[in-house]
Design a protein around this motif. Sequence first.
Motif, mmCIF file in Angstrom:
data_model
loop_
_atom_site.group_PDB
_atom_site.id
_atom_site.type_symbol
_atom_site.label_atom_id
_atom_site.label_comp_id
_atom_site.label_asym_id
_atom_site.label_seq_id
_atom_site.Cartn_x
_atom_site.Cartn_y
_atom_site.Cartn_z
ATOM 1 N N UNK A 1 -5.595 -14.969 17.785
ATOM 2 C CA UNK A 1 -4.514 -15.243 18.728
ATOM 3 C C UNK A 1 -3.666 -16.412 18.251
ATOM 4 N N UNK A 2 -2.524 -16.548 18.888
ATOM 5 C CA UNK A 2 -1.727 -17.765 18.775
ATOM 6 C C UNK A 2 -1.985 -18.529 20.059
ATOM 7 N N UNK A 3 -2.348 -19.788 19.940
ATOM 8 C CA UNK A 3 -2.665 -20.612 21.103
ATOM 9 C C UNK A 3 -1.460 -21.515 21.371
ATOM 10 N N UNK A 4 -0.758 -21.255 22.479
ATOM 11 C CA UNK A 4 0.389 -22.057 22.905
ATOM 12 C C UNK A 4 -0.154 -23.171 23.791
ATOM 13 N N UNK A 5 0.210 -24.414 23.498
ATOM 14 C CA UNK A 5 -0.428 -25.579 24.104
ATOM 15 C C UNK A 5 0.596 -26.435 24.857
ATOM 16 N N UNK A 6 0.191 -26.904 26.047
ATOM 17 C CA UNK A 6 1.092 -27.648 26.929
ATOM 18 C C UNK A 6 0.389 -28.881 27.480
ATOM 19 N N UNK A 7 1.175 -29.884 27.833
ATOM 20 C CA UNK A 7 0.614 -31.124 28.376
ATOM 21 C C UNK A 7 0.274 -31.031 29.848
ATOM 22 N N UNK A 8 1.012 -30.211 30.592
ATOM 23 C CA UNK A 8 0.772 -30.135 32.032
ATOM 24 C C UNK A 8 0.465 -28.701 32.453
ATOM 25 N N UNK A 9 -0.258 -28.600 33.549
ATOM 26 C CA UNK A 9 -0.555 -27.289 34.109
ATOM 27 C C UNK A 9 0.730 -26.597 34.557
ATOM 28 N N UNK A 10 1.672 -27.366 35.055
ATOM 29 C CA UNK A 10 2.957 -26.788 35.486
ATOM 30 C C UNK A 10 3.678 -26.109 34.316
#
Length: 78
Positions: A47-56
């Motif tokens: 997979x490609x894992x897209x990463x974010x700082x906030x749950x929003x």
Amino acid sequence: MSPILEINKDFPYQVPLPFDDAAMDILDWLEECKFPWDMYVDLPENTIRYCFRTLEDASTFTQRFAHAPEGRAVAGGR
């Protein structure tokens, strides 16, 4: 610290999606976003894992891309 551990620390909300033709559309959309993000290829999961700082931010991404007809994954903290 390894780059992946650093990403996991800084961007704990991650959405794994399969490799497919939508990846370029996803990248185009992310480039226009004002929030910080990162990504990496998760070879063991294919997979490609897209990463974010906030749950929003992860939820915004998930609403747009993870509910595609192919039945994609949902966001979760890591």
